[in-house]
Design a protein around this motif. Structure first.
Motif, PDB file in Angstrom:
ATOM      1  N   ALA A   1       0.834  -1.206   0.000  1.00 23.33           N
ATOM      2  CA  ALA A   1       0.000   0.000   0.000  1.00 23.33           C
ATOM      3  C   ALA A   1       0.865   1.251   0.000  1.00 23.33           C
ATOM      4  O   ALA A   1       0.579   2.242  -0.688  1.00 23.33           O
ATOM      5  N   LEU A   2       1.933   1.229   0.797  1.00 19.89           N
ATOM      6  CA  LEU A   2       2.842   2.376   0.851  1.00 19.89           C
ATOM      7  C   LEU A   2       3.537   2.594  -0.495  1.00 19.89           C
ATOM      8  O   LEU A   2       3.636   3.726  -0.978  1.00 19.89           O
ATOM      9  N   ALA A   3       3.985   1.500  -1.121  1.00 20.58           N
ATOM     10  CA  ALA A   3       4.634   1.600  -2.438  1.00 20.58           C
ATOM     11  C   ALA A   3       3.638   2.126  -3.464  1.00 20.58           C
ATOM     12  O   ALA A   3       3.988   2.975  -4.304  1.00 20.58           O
ATOM     13  N   HIS A   4       2.415   1.644  -3.397  1.00 17.53           N
ATOM     14  CA  HIS A   4       1.369   2.099  -4.320  1.00 17.53           C
ATOM     15  C   HIS A   4       1.086   3.597  -4.100  1.00 17.53           C
ATOM     16  O   HIS A   4       0.963   4.364  -5.053  1.00 17.53           O
ATOM     17  N   PHE A   5       1.029   3.985  -2.838  1.00 13.50           N
ATOM     18  CA  PHE A   5       0.808   5.399  -2.500  1.00 13.50           C
ATOM     19  C   PHE A   5       1.949   6.271  -3.014  1.00 13.50           C
ATOM     20  O   PHE A   5       1.719   7.338  -3.590  1.00 13.50           O
ATOM     21  N   GLU A   6       3.187   5.806  -2.796  1.00 13.08           N
ATOM     22  CA  GLU A   6       4.362   6.567  -3.266  1.00 13.08           C
ATOM     23  C   GLU A   6       4.343   6.705  -4.785  1.00 13.08           C
ATOM     24  O   GLU A   6       4.667   7.762  -5.333  1.00 13.08           O
ATOM     25  N   GLU A   7       3.955   5.640  -5.480  1.00 13.04           N
ATOM     26  CA  GLU A   7       3.871   5.677  -6.939  1.00 13.04           C
ATOM     27  C   GLU A   7       2.819   6.690  -7.389  1.00 13.04           C
ATOM     28  O   GLU A   7       3.056   7.496  -8.298  1.00 13.04           O
ATOM     29  N   LYS A   8       1.661   6.660  -6.749  1.00 13.78           N
ATOM     30  CA  LYS A   8       0.596   7.621  -7.087  1.00 13.78           C
ATOM     31  C   LYS A   8       1.038   9.043  -6.783  1.00 13.78           C
ATOM     32  O   LYS A   8       0.747   9.969  -7.546  1.00 13.78           O
ATOM     33  N   LEU A   9       1.743   9.225  -5.682  1.00 13.70           N
ATOM     34  CA  LEU A   9       2.227  10.558  -5.310  1.00 13.70           C
ATOM     35  C   LEU A   9       3.235  11.080  -6.330  1.00 13.70           C
ATOM     36  O   LEU A   9       3.170  12.245  -6.728  1.00 13.70           O
ATOM     37  N   ARG A  10       4.169  10.233  -6.765  1.00 16.37           N
ATOM     38  CA  ARG A  10       5.142  10.638  -7.792  1.00 16.37           C
ATOM     39  C   ARG A  10       4.431  11.019  -9.092  1.00 16.37           C
ATOM     40  O   ARG A  10       4.773  12.015  -9.741  1.00 16.37           O
ATOM     41  N   LEU A  11       3.436  10.214  -9.469  1.00 14.47           N
ATOM     42  CA  LEU A  11       2.672  10.503 -10.680  1.00 14.47           C
ATOM     43  C   LEU A  11       1.933  11.840 -10.541  1.00 14.47           C
ATOM     44  O   LEU A  11       1.917  12.650 -11.469  1.00 14.47           O
ATOM     45  N   LEU A  12       1.342  12.059  -9.396  1.00 12.42           N
ATOM     46  CA  LEU A  12       0.634  13.314  -9.137  1.00 12.42           C
ATOM     47  C   LEU A  12       1.596  14.509  -9.206  1.00 12.42           C
ATOM     48  O   LEU A  12       1.281  15.538  -9.814  1.00 12.42           O
ATOM     49  N   LEU A  13       2.762  14.388  -8.602  1.00 12.20           N
ATOM     50  CA  LEU A  13       3.757  15.465  -8.637  1.00 12.20           C
ATOM     51  C   LEU A  13       4.243  15.717 -10.067  1.00 12.20           C
ATOM     52  O   LEU A  13       4.438  16.867 -10.470  1.00 12.20           O
ATOM     53  N   TYR A  14       4.416  14.641 -10.842  1.00 11.98           N
ATOM     54  CA  TYR A  14       4.839  14.776 -12.234  1.00 11.98           C
ATOM     55  C   TYR A  14       3.784  15.522 -13.044  1.00 11.98           C
ATOM     56  O   TYR A  14       4.095  16.446 -13.802  1.00 11.98           O
ATOM     57  N   LYS A  15       2.525  15.135 -12.856  1.00 14.91           N
ATOM     58  CA  LYS A  15       1.439  15.802 -13.588  1.00 14.91           C
ATOM     59  C   LYS A  15       1.306  17.254 -13.141  1.00 14.91           C
ATOM     60  O   LYS A  15       1.042  18.136 -13.955  1.00 14.91           O
ATOM     61  N   TYR A  16       1.488  17.510 -11.849  1.00 16.95           N
ATOM     62  CA  TYR A  16       1.448  18.881 -11.340  1.00 16.95           C
ATOM     63  C   TYR A  16       2.524  19.728 -12.016  1.00 16.95           C
ATOM     64  O   TYR A  16       2.265  20.859 -12.442  1.00 16.95           O
TER      65      TYR A  16
END
Length: 97
Positions: free
Chosen positions: A8-23
């Motif tokens: 779950a933490l790895a999945h969250f980190e992946e989503k966070l990186r994707l969100l930061l990239y899109k931002y």
């Protein structure tokens, strides 16, 4: 930490990186659009100033044309108006009969 927590933490980190990239992408796009908008506004101001200058020049030219009417042109205009008045008078006389 359990295996599910790690996933779950790895999945969250992946989503966070994707969100930061899109931002970052959206921010860059927004900055570019802001720059383009500012350029267009500057261009519009220049065109408006040029338009005002051209209108002023046009009005000056119209005034100069009125002032520069030669005596011959004034005489021709008076003669034309006199002819029209005579024709109107003749039409009125014809209507009276």
């Amino acid at each position: 930490m359990t295996e599910n927590d790690k996933i779950a933490l790895a999945h969250f980190e992946e989503k966070l990186r994707l969100l930061l990239y899109k931002y970052k992408q959206v921010k860059e796009q927004n900055d570019e659009l802001s720059r383009l908008l500012q350029e267009k506004e500057n261009s519009l101001q220049e065109v408006q100033l040029r338009c005002k200058a051209l209108e002023s020049n046009y009005n000056n030219l119209k005034q100069a044309k009125v002032i520069s009417l030669s005596d011959a042109e004034v005489g021709q205009t008076k003669e034309r108006l006199s002819r029209l008045v005579r024709e109107i008078d003749q039409c009125i006389e014809s209507l009276k009969k």
